[in-house]
Scaffold this active site. Structure first.
Site, mmCIF file in Angstrom:
data_model
loop_
_atom_site.group_PDB
_atom_site.id
_atom_site.type_symbol
_atom_site.label_atom_id
_atom_site.label_comp_id
_atom_site.label_asym_id
_atom_site.label_seq_id
_atom_site.Cartn_x
_atom_site.Cartn_y
_atom_site.Cartn_z
ATOM 1 N N SER A 64 0.838 -1.203 0.000
ATOM 2 C CA SER A 64 0.000 0.000 0.000
ATOM 3 C C SER A 64 0.868 1.247 0.000
ATOM 4 O O SER A 64 1.494 1.551 -0.994
ATOM 5 C CB SER A 64 -1.029 0.034 1.127
ATOM 6 O OG SER A 64 -1.970 1.054 0.839
ATOM 7 N N HIS A 69 3.913 14.352 6.211
ATOM 8 C CA HIS A 69 3.813 15.773 5.883
ATOM 9 C C HIS A 69 4.225 16.518 7.145
ATOM 10 O O HIS A 69 3.747 16.188 8.228
ATOM 11 C CB HIS A 69 2.390 16.143 5.469
ATOM 12 C CG HIS A 69 2.313 17.459 4.786
ATOM 13 N ND1 HIS A 69 2.637 17.626 3.453
ATOM 14 C CD2 HIS A 69 1.979 18.680 5.248
ATOM 15 C CE1 HIS A 69 2.487 18.903 3.132
ATOM 16 N NE2 HIS A 69 2.093 19.565 4.201
ATOM 17 N N CYS A 84 -1.202 -3.957 3.646
ATOM 18 C CA CYS A 84 -1.961 -5.201 3.618
ATOM 19 C C CYS A 84 -0.997 -6.375 3.728
ATOM 20 O O CYS A 84 -1.333 -7.487 3.410
ATOM 21 C CB CYS A 84 -2.806 -5.292 2.348
ATOM 22 S SG CYS A 84 -1.844 -5.208 0.834
#
Length: 133
Positions: A64, A69, A84
């Protein structure tokens, strides 16, 4: 019976030292280290330096993604780890990030994503008769 396809951790990190999250090189090294530490598989990545402060970055994974940030002027970093590839890898990636950044406060949300039914595998056993020799 159901199973979960992925685990998603969203973390708000407060009280992070300015120099640990201001430069894109440090942010890249942080995420790359988390991917390696957790045994995840990198597909690609993109990072950006903001001016006068802060950086952002994402690594696309086979499992994934992982992203950050930052607002170093506030000592804040937003972290997103979604995999996953097994829950342990998700937690291990976050563990690495927390060890490196050493935030004073962590607000974390953990969500299981993609709850789907588990289908029993069909098994077919055929009775055969053996000839007596």
């Amino acid at each position: 019976m159901e199973k979960t396809l992925g685990l998603h951790i969203l973390a708000d990190l407060y009280g992070v030292e300015f120099d640990k999250i201001d430069h894109v090189e440090d942010v890249r090294e942080l995420l790359e280290g988390a991917v390696k530490y957790a045994g995840l598989s990198k597909l690609s990545s993109h990072f950006h330096q903001f001016y006068p402060h802060g950086a952002t970055g994402v690594i696309l994974l086979e499992e994934s993604h992982i992203s950050i940030h930052t607002w170093p002027e506030h000592g804040y970093a937003a972290i997103d780890v979604y995999t996953c590839g097994g829950k342990e890898k998700t937690f291990k990636a976050m563990e690495y990030i927390l060890k490196v950044l050493k935030p004073k406060r962590i607000d974390e949300k953990v969500a299981e994503r993609g709850t789907v039914p588990v289908h029993k595998e069909a098994t077919h056993i055929e009775k055969i008769e053996l000839e007596t020799v």
